[in-house]
Write a protein that holds these residues in place. Structure first.
Motif, PDB file in Angstrom:
ATOM      1  N   GLU A  69      22.991  50.998 -34.775  1.00 19.49           N
ATOM      2  CA  GLU A  69      22.501  50.165 -35.879  1.00 19.49           C
ATOM      3  C   GLU A  69      22.815  50.792 -37.236  1.00 19.49           C
ATOM      4  O   GLU A  69      22.987  50.070 -38.216  1.00 19.49           O
ATOM      5  CB  GLU A  69      20.991  49.937 -35.743  1.00 19.49           C
ATOM      6  N   GLN A  70      22.899  52.105 -37.294  1.00 20.08           N
ATOM      7  CA  GLN A  70      23.276  52.755 -38.555  1.00 20.08           C
ATOM      8  C   GLN A  70      24.740  52.476 -38.885  1.00 20.08           C
ATOM      9  O   GLN A  70      25.113  52.350 -40.044  1.00 20.08           O
ATOM     10  CB  GLN A  70      23.043  54.261 -38.472  1.00 20.08           C
ATOM     11  N   HIS A  72      26.520  49.804 -37.607  1.00 26.91           N
ATOM     12  CA  HIS A  72      26.741  48.346 -37.656  1.00 26.91           C
ATOM     13  C   HIS A  72      25.452  47.692 -38.143  1.00 26.91           C
ATOM     14  O   HIS A  72      24.878  48.109 -39.106  1.00 26.91           O
ATOM     15  CB  HIS A  72      27.187  47.835 -36.289  1.00 26.91           C
ATOM     16  N   ASP A  73      24.995  46.659 -37.436  1.00 26.92           N
ATOM     17  CA  ASP A  73      23.740  46.007 -37.803  1.00 26.92           C
ATOM     18  C   ASP A  73      23.058  45.475 -36.553  1.00 26.92           C
ATOM     19  O   ASP A  73      23.586  45.573 -35.441  1.00 26.92           O
ATOM     20  CB  ASP A  73      23.961  44.900 -38.834  1.00 26.92           C
ATOM     21  N   GLU A  74      21.889  44.892 -36.738  1.00 34.12           N
ATOM     22  CA  GLU A  74      21.108  44.382 -35.608  1.00 34.12           C
ATOM     23  C   GLU A  74      21.848  43.252 -34.881  1.00 34.12           C
ATOM     24  O   GLU A  74      21.779  43.135 -33.662  1.00 34.12           O
ATOM     25  CB  GLU A  74      19.747  43.897 -36.100  1.00 34.12           C
ATOM     26  N   ARG A  75      22.554  42.440 -35.624  1.00 36.62           N
ATOM     27  CA  ARG A  75      23.322  41.335 -35.025  1.00 36.62           C
ATOM     28  C   ARG A  75      24.362  41.874 -34.055  1.00 36.62           C
ATOM     29  O   ARG A  75      24.540  41.345 -32.953  1.00 36.62           O
ATOM     30  CB  ARG A  75      23.988  40.531 -36.138  1.00 36.62           C
ATOM     31  N   PHE A  76      25.069  42.930 -34.451  1.00 36.94           N
ATOM     32  CA  PHE A  76      26.060  43.567 -33.591  1.00 36.94           C
ATOM     33  C   PHE A  76      25.400  44.049 -32.298  1.00 36.94           C
ATOM     34  O   PHE A  76      25.920  43.817 -31.203  1.00 36.94           O
ATOM     35  CB  PHE A  76      26.704  44.749 -34.327  1.00 36.94           C
ATOM     36  N   LYS A  78      22.648  42.979 -30.878  1.00 40.91           N
ATOM     37  CA  LYS A  78      22.251  41.832 -30.054  1.00 40.91           C
ATOM     38  C   LYS A  78      23.447  41.229 -29.324  1.00 40.91           C
ATOM     39  O   LYS A  78      23.351  40.854 -28.152  1.00 40.91           O
ATOM     40  CB  LYS A  78      21.571  40.765 -30.917  1.00 40.91           C
TER      41      LYS A  78
END
Length: 120
Positions: A69-70, A72-76, A78
């Motif tokens: 998450e650091q 990329h992001d939460e969407r990635f 998921k």
């Protein structure tokens, strides 16, 4: 990876996971052998082995989610969670397969007639 018959890649997989990817059918692969003087010696399905591999990848992925998450992001996170888990299910249900093809260039009569030499 292989499919039972020729069909397009899932649109979601095509867009987010493997753009430009293609999963051929066994027929597509084998139909090319004569063009290159390849002789099929053996075919083995590793479908359930690959489902276990995906389970292992998913488990390792979960252990590293904070670091991912650091980067990329939460969407990635998921999307990859969905991909890994749904792919494992697809392999278990037979929607996808993975085959190991053993072939020779030209005729080779020196090979073992069983898989015993592979799985010692």
């Amino acid at each position: 990876m292989t499919r039972r018959k020729k069909q397009p890649v899932d649109p979601w997989i095509q867009k987010y996971i493997f753009p430009g990817g293609h999963i051929p059918s066994v027929r597509e692969i084998i139909s090319l052998f004569p063009d290159y003087e390849l002789y099929l010696q053996d075919v083995e399905s590793l479908r359930l082995h690959y489902a276990k591999t995906l389970d292992s990848w998913a488990s390792r992925f979960e252990k590293h989610v904070p670091g991912i998450e650091q980067m990329h992001d939460e969407r990635f996170v998921k999307m990859w969670r969905l991909y890994l888990q749904s792919s494992a299910a697809f392999f278990r249900l037979g929607g996808l397969d993975i085959h190991q093809f053993v072939f020779t260039k030209g005729v080779n009569n020196e090979l073992e007639c069983t898989r015993k030499h592979i799985y010692k």
